[in-house]
Design an enzyme around this catalytic site. Structure first.
Site, mmCIF file in Angstrom:
data_model
loop_
_atom_site.group_PDB
_atom_site.id
_atom_site.type_symbol
_atom_site.label_atom_id
_atom_site.label_comp_id
_atom_site.label_asym_id
_atom_site.label_seq_id
_atom_site.Cartn_x
_atom_site.Cartn_y
_atom_site.Cartn_z
ATOM 1 C CG HIS A 79 67.144 -98.384 -23.779
ATOM 2 N ND1 HIS A 79 66.386 -99.104 -22.907
ATOM 3 C CD2 HIS A 79 67.482 -97.239 -23.134
ATOM 4 C CE1 HIS A 79 66.268 -98.426 -21.767
ATOM 5 N NE2 HIS A 79 66.924 -97.293 -21.880
ATOM 6 C CB CYS A 111 67.036 -92.247 -19.246
ATOM 7 S SG CYS A 111 66.516 -93.962 -19.183
ATOM 8 C CB CYS A 174 38.043 -82.669 -20.205
ATOM 9 S SG CYS A 174 39.394 -81.884 -19.305
ATOM 10 C CB CYS A 177 34.289 -80.680 -25.500
ATOM 11 S SG CYS A 177 33.912 -78.932 -25.678
ATOM 12 C CG HIS A 178 37.166 -83.678 -25.553
ATOM 13 N ND1 HIS A 178 37.329 -83.483 -26.902
ATOM 14 C CD2 HIS A 178 37.754 -82.608 -24.956
ATOM 15 C CE1 HIS A 178 38.004 -82.346 -27.106
ATOM 16 N NE2 HIS A 178 38.269 -81.802 -25.936
ATOM 17 N NE ARG A 215 44.774 -79.865 -29.312
ATOM 18 C CZ ARG A 215 43.865 -79.044 -28.797
ATOM 19 N NH1 ARG A 215 44.157 -78.283 -27.759
ATOM 20 N NH2 ARG A 215 42.664 -78.972 -29.336
ATOM 21 C CB CYS A 219 42.279 -78.224 -23.730
ATOM 22 S SG CYS A 219 41.821 -79.239 -25.137
#
Lengths: 258, 150, 107
Positions: A79, A111, A174, A177-178, A215, A219
């Site tokens: 690449h 890969c 989720c 809240c979001h 992350r 949550c």
């Protein structure tokens, strides 16, 4: 916990009482409402992200650049870096050869195994974070666009179901809240939309760099649910839903988040 | 450990899960900074002025607070800043940093990022080449994050 | 990680110019107050000192404590005097020494 639980319940109580619809009937966040998590940070934190010297995430990006070009069979032997511009904005992606949905971390590990004769790196290992950060940075500013049809469809549905499923001792999904309360205050924080476009990111609370799955584990732990494994199919499926939900947002990695 | 915590393990260790550093560690006692200052500068008087200390009045996270300190000085061989010391009185250990400067610096300004274990006063004291001491202080509010387990 | 420091310094400057220098060092600056997933205390691990030498002469130094944020960041200044080397040195709490240099051309 006792200090913030009442605040959280008070904030979310009306929605929790009023909404008895199952997740399949819940609307997705409308595309025109979509905002990057950067919009919910202080000016100082936004400035740190925008400063491509002081942003500590670039320590990982630079390490990733070194790794990309090193080794017996380097990533760069297949690449050219500029050919990967935009690539990260289209992950997660279904891969027919693997017969699975792959996010960027999983793609890098595929890969390594199939083309570089290298062992896969552990999720959250510094090298994998660094390579992911570097490849993501090559797509900085590109709009997130993922394919959710065909072989990706079952993963998308699974990820969407996870997003709308109440879980944990706090029995929160989720979206509560979001989708329903973003932009409102929860103690000192402004609730964000939970958008994935800055990841991998340097999280101030961790005082280090980490993955989107790490992350999401936080949550899940935050609502007192059992966190799933980083790199698991369910989190990768959720990542696909989140990426579709973030459609059109610019990729910001390496982000700075609270 | 395996990536997935088993339920019982998770519940047992839930409180530690977030490894929050702004935790129950005793703050420095008020006299601690005075003791440090006496050790550094003896009983020389510390005057207000000459020093500018910038910290955001509100920080959304105490782990990485931008700080900028500058001392008014021509920074010549005859008249320059020799030291700048920084204290956060409510941190478990009040010392932040002690910078050593000289005429070769050209400008008596340092920027860094610091940890504040809660809302508090931050002090900067500068020592000049004539031995005089100058200081300023500024207050910074550190807000509490929503989803932490304490 | 092998990338342990990022340095921002001009490559060229005119004599007498005040130069802004920046350093960002990869280091956890572990306070010793945090606990891991299982409640075990993570031992203190901090950088205790940072220095900048200009052709061997110290132009800036800092004693660092636990209150310096993880991945320490510093901005400071020096006057361009002659062409040569800017050496950045930093020291771990157990005396580990690290160093990185950049060249400066003064016109």
């Amino acid at each position: 916990m006792t200090r913030w639980l009442p605040t959280l319940l008070l904030t979310l109580a009306p929605a929790a009482v009023a909404d008895t619809r199952s997740f399949v009937d819940r609307p997705d966040l409308p595309a025109e409402a979509v905002q990057s998590g950067s919009a919910f940070l202080t000016a100082e934190t936004r400035a740190l992200q925008a400063d491509d010297f002081a942003n500590p995430g670039y320590l990982w990006v630079e390490r990733g650049r070194e790794l990309f070009g090193s080794g017996e069979k380097a990533c760069s032997s297949c690449h050219q870096a500029d050919t990967l511009a935009g690539a990260a904005a289209h992950y997660p992606q279904y891969d027919a050869a693997a017969g699975a949905l792959l996010n960027l971390e999983a793609r890098i590990n595929r890969c390594r195994q199939s083309h570089q004769a290298l062992p896969p790196l552990a999720y959250e290992a510094e090298e994998l974070l660094a390579l992911t950060a570097y490849v993501a940075t090559l797509s900085q500013g590109q709009a997130i666009t993922v394919a959710i049809g065909g072989a990706a469809a079952p993963y998308f549905q699974q990820g969407r179901a996870y997003y709308f499923q109440r879980r944990g001792q706090l029995n929160l999904a989720c979206n509560q809240c979001h989708d329903d309360h973003w932009g409102k205050q929860l103690r000192g924080d402004t609730i964000s939309q939970g958008q994935p476009n800055a990841w991998p990111a340097y999280r101030l609370e961790w005082q280090t760099f980490g993955s989107l799955h790490r992350r999401i584990r936080d949550c899940d732990a935050g609502v007192r649910a059992e966190p799933q494994a980083s790199g698991s199919e369910i989190y990768t499926s959720l990542e696909l839903y989140l990426a579709w939900r973030a459609r059109g947002l610019s990729l910001e990695s390496p982000g700075i988040r609270r | 450990m395996a990536e997935t915590l088993r339920r019982r393990e998770f519940l047992a260790h839930g409180a530690a899960l977030f490894s929050v550093a702004l935790v129950p560690v005793a703050a420095a006692t008020p006299g601690e900074v005075e003791l440090e200052l006496a050790g550094l500068f003896g009983d020389r008087p510390i005057l207000p002025g000459r020093v500018t200390l910038e910290i955001p009045p509100i920080s959304e996270n105490g782990y990485s607070v931008p700080l900028s300190v500058e001392v008014e000085s021509p920074m010549t061989v005859e008249d320059h800043v020799t030291r700048i010391v920084l204290f956060a009185e409510e941190n478990p250990q009040p010392n932040i940093a002690r910078f050593e400067l000289g005429p070769r610096a050209g400008r008596a300004r340092v920027q860094t990022r610091i940890r504040l274990g809660g809302s508090q006063k931050v002090r900067a004291i500068a020592e000049l080449s004539d031995g005089s001491l100058w200081s300023t202080e500024t207050f910074s509010i550190v807000t509490l994050a929503a989803c932490i387990i304490q | 990680m092998s990338t342990t420091i990022r340095i921002a310094a001009p490559k060229q400057a005119s004599r007498g110019e005040v130069l802004e220098l920046k350093a960002l060092i990869r280091h956890p600056m572990e306070t010793g107050y945090r606990r891991d997933l299982y409640g075990k205390q993570i031992p203190e691990n901090i950088l205790t000192r940072f220095e900048c030498l200009y052709n061997g002469e110290r132009v800036f130094a800092g004693e660092l404590f636990r209150a310096i944020a993880a991945d320490p960041f510093l901005t400071f200044y020096t006057v361009a005097l002659e062409s040569g080397t800017l050496e950045f040195r930093w020291v771990g709490q157990d005396g580990q020494r690290y160093s990185e240099s950049v060249e400066l051309e003064v016109l």
